[in-house]
Write a protein that holds these residues in place. Structure first.
Motif, short mmCIF file in Angstrom:
data_model
loop_
_atom_site.label_atom_id
_atom_site.label_comp_id
_atom_site.label_asym_id
_atom_site.label_seq_id
_atom_site.Cartn_x
_atom_site.Cartn_y
_atom_site.Cartn_z
N PHE A 1 -6.02 -2.89 1.56
CA PHE A 1 -5.66 -1.82 1.24
C PHE A 1 -5.79 -0.97 3.01
O PHE A 1 -6.22 -0.14 2.34
CB PHE A 1 -6.07 -1.86 0.08
CG PHE A 1 -5.48 -2.17 -1.21
CD1 PHE A 1 -4.29 -1.43 -1.56
CD2 PHE A 1 -5.98 -3.23 -1.46
CE1 PHE A 1 -3.39 -1.97 -2.08
CE2 PHE A 1 -5.33 -3.61 -3.05
CZ PHE A 1 -4.47 -3.00 -3.25
N ASN B 1 0.71 -1.45 -0.12
CA ASN B 1 -0.07 0.39 0.39
C ASN B 1 0.77 1.38 0.00
O ASN B 1 0.76 2.49 0.94
CB ASN B 1 -1.16 0.00 1.26
CG ASN B 1 -2.00 0.89 1.19
OD1 ASN B 1 -2.09 1.35 0.25
ND2 ASN B 1 -2.95 1.11 1.89
N ASN C 1 -8.54 1.55 2.07
CA ASN C 1 -10.55 1.41 1.40
C ASN C 1 -10.48 1.47 3.07
O ASN C 1 -10.77 1.35 3.72
CB ASN C 1 -9.80 -0.19 2.19
CG ASN C 1 -10.89 -1.69 2.42
OD1 ASN C 1 -12.46 -0.18 2.38
ND2 ASN C 1 -11.16 -2.47 2.59
N THR D 1 -1.76 -6.25 2.08
CA THR D 1 -1.47 -4.95 1.26
C THR D 1 -1.63 -3.92 2.00
O THR D 1 -1.91 -2.68 2.06
CB THR D 1 -1.74 -4.11 -0.66
OG1 THR D 1 -3.09 -4.56 -0.26
CG2 THR D 1 -1.14 -5.42 -0.76
#
Length: 192
Positions: free
Chosen positions: A69, A50, A56, A89
Motif C-alpha cells: 500500500f 490501492n 502506508n 498493491t
C-alpha cells in the motif's frame, strides 16, 4: 437455493434472481448485494491496486522493506537496491525503476502503469495481477518471475529475459515482445 445472474447495463441488480427465498425478502436483498460486491471486485481487478488511497506512510524504498500500500507514484528509484521488498498493491505508476534491483520482491496487484523498469532486475519477482500497462521493461531480467494474470497491455519487453517466467493468464495485447514484434489483441499467457 440457487443464484442466477443475467447481465444488463440498465439494471444488473434486478436481473439477479435467487430461487428458494421469498422475493423481496431482506435475505434476498442481502444476497443480491453480496453477489454484486463479489462480481464488482472480480471485474475491477485493474483498478484494485490501492485505488481507495489507503497509504502506508512507513514505506521506505530500501531492501527488505514493507511497502504494501506504498505511495511511490512518479518516484525516481533508478538504480536503487530494493531486493526482497513487499510492494503488494503499491502505487508505482510512472515511477522510474530503471536498473533497480527488485529481485525476490512481491508486487502482487501493484500499479506499475507506465513505469520505467528498463534493465531492472526482476528475478523471482511476484507480479500476480500487477498492472504493467504501457510500462517499459526493455532489457529487464524477469527470470523465474511470476506474472500470472498480469495486465501488460502495451508494455515493452524488447530484450527482456523471461526464462522460466510464469505467464498464465497474463494479457500481453499490444505489447512489444522480447524479439521486437507486437503482440496481437487477445495475447493471453504469451505473445501471439
Amino acid at each position: 437455493m440457487r443464484i442466477i445472474t443475467a447481465y444488463s447495463d440498465r439494471a444488473f441488480y434486478k436481473n439477479i434472481r435467487i430461487t428458494g427465498l421469498p422475493k423481496g425478502s431482506t435475505m434476498t436483498r442481502l444476497l443480491k448485494i453480496t453477489v454484486l460486491a463479489v462480481l464488482a471486485s472480480t471485474l475491477a481487478i485493474p483498478a484494485m491496486a490501492n485505488d481507495k488511497e489507503v497509504i502506508n506512510r512507513q514505506c521506505k524504498p530500501e531492501p527488505e522493506n514493507q511497502c504494501a500500500f506504498g505511495e511511490l507514484r512518479n518516484a525516481n528509484l533508478a538504480g536503487k537496491d530494493l531486493h526482497d521488498g513487499n510492494y503488494d498493491t503499491a502505487r508505482l505508476d510512472g515511477a522510474n525503476l530503471s536498473g533497480a534491483n527488485l529481485s525476490g520482491s512481491s508486487m502482487q496487484v501493484a500499479n506499475l502503469t507506465k513505469a520505467n523498469l528498463s534493465k531492472a532486475n526482476l528475478e523471482r519477482v511476484h507480479l500476480h495481477a500487477a498492472q504493467l500497462m504501457g510500462a517499459d521493461l526493455s532489457g529487464a531480467n524477469l527470470t523465474s518471475a511470476t506474472m500470472t494474470k498480469a495486465f501488460a497491455m502495451g508494455a515493452n519487453f524488447k530484450g527482456a529475459n523471461l526464462t522460466k517466467a510464469l505467464l498464465q493468464g497474463a494479457d500481453f495485447s499490444g505489447a512489444t515482445w522480447t524479439d521486437g514484434r507486437t503482440c496481437a489483441d487477445g495475447s493471453i499467457g504469451g505473445c501471439k
